[in-house]
Design a protein around this motif. Sequence first.
Motif, PDB file in Angstrom:
ATOM      1  N   ILE A  86      35.783  30.408   2.092  1.00  0.00           N
ATOM      2  CA  ILE A  86      36.458  31.293   3.043  1.00  0.00           C
ATOM      3  C   ILE A  86      36.012  32.712   2.726  1.00  0.00           C
ATOM      4  N   ASP A  87      35.553  33.419   3.741  1.00  0.00           N
ATOM      5  CA  ASP A  87      35.143  34.814   3.548  1.00  0.00           C
ATOM      6  C   ASP A  87      36.410  35.654   3.368  1.00  0.00           C
ATOM      7  N   SER A  88      36.682  36.029   2.141  1.00  0.00           N
ATOM      8  CA  SER A  88      37.920  36.749   1.829  1.00  0.00           C
ATOM      9  C   SER A  88      37.729  38.260   1.760  1.00  0.00           C
ATOM     10  N   GLN A  89      36.546  38.719   2.070  1.00  0.00           N
ATOM     11  CA  GLN A  89      36.255  40.162   2.003  1.00  0.00           C
ATOM     12  C   GLN A  89      37.263  40.943   2.852  1.00  0.00           C
ATOM     13  N   GLY A  90      38.006  41.827   2.213  1.00  0.00           N
ATOM     14  CA  GLY A  90      38.955  42.688   2.905  1.00  0.00           C
ATOM     15  C   GLY A  90      40.275  42.030   3.267  1.00  0.00           C
ATOM     16  N   MET A  91      40.483  40.792   2.873  1.00  0.00           N
ATOM     17  CA  MET A  91      41.732  40.094   3.205  1.00  0.00           C
ATOM     18  C   MET A  91      42.806  40.394   2.167  1.00  0.00           C
ATOM     19  N   ALA A  92      44.026  40.528   2.623  1.00  0.00           N
ATOM     20  CA  ALA A  92      45.168  40.646   1.722  1.00  0.00           C
ATOM     21  C   ALA A  92      45.420  39.269   1.097  1.00  0.00           C
ATOM     22  N   ARG A  93      46.018  39.245  -0.071  1.00  0.00           N
ATOM     23  CA  ARG A  93      46.267  37.989  -0.792  1.00  0.00           C
ATOM     24  C   ARG A  93      47.043  36.989   0.059  1.00  0.00           C
ATOM     25  N   ARG A  94      48.077  37.441   0.744  1.00  0.00           N
ATOM     26  CA  ARG A  94      48.885  36.522   1.560  1.00  0.00           C
ATOM     27  C   ARG A  94      48.098  35.984   2.752  1.00  0.00           C
ATOM     28  N   ASP A  95      47.245  36.825   3.343  1.00  0.00           N
ATOM     29  CA  ASP A  95      46.405  36.360   4.450  1.00  0.00           C
ATOM     30  C   ASP A  95      45.410  35.312   3.965  1.00  0.00           C
ATOM     31  N   ARG A 102      47.277  32.057   3.510  1.00  0.00           N
ATOM     32  CA  ARG A 102      47.509  31.398   4.804  1.00  0.00           C
ATOM     33  C   ARG A 102      46.223  30.745   5.326  1.00  0.00           C
ATOM     34  N   ALA A 103      45.098  31.449   5.211  1.00  0.00           N
ATOM     35  CA  ALA A 103      43.820  30.896   5.669  1.00  0.00           C
ATOM     36  C   ALA A 103      43.441  29.662   4.854  1.00  0.00           C
ATOM     37  N   THR A 104      43.705  29.704   3.555  1.00  0.00           N
ATOM     38  CA  THR A 104      43.415  28.573   2.680  1.00  0.00           C
ATOM     39  C   THR A 104      44.292  27.388   3.034  1.00  0.00           C
ATOM     40  N   GLU A 105      45.577  27.634   3.227  1.00  0.00           N
ATOM     41  CA  GLU A 105      46.507  26.565   3.598  1.00  0.00           C
ATOM     42  C   GLU A 105      46.089  25.932   4.926  1.00  0.00           C
TER      43      GLU A 105
END
Length: 75
Positions: free
Chosen positions: A38-47, A50-53
């Motif tokens: 998952i491209d997590s660049q710039g994502m908040a931890r909670r976002d 949620r994307a991982t879930e």
Amino acid sequence: GSHCPEAAYFGAMTLGESLLKVLRLKGLRAQVEFLPPIDSQGMARRDLARATEAAIGAAFVPHDTARLTVGWGER
């Protein structure tokens, strides 16, 4: 195989607690599937959580009709 609720990792359980619980189970067989990153660049931890879930939920196909549905922070 059949569903093993004792191997579930959820709620406030730490990764260490979950691993110890799983290691104590006798005869447990697991299938591990690696999903695309998952491209997590710039994502908040909670976002990211949620994307991982969502990615795991989309890839999960239960072996029977009884599906364990546990949300973040629930038991």
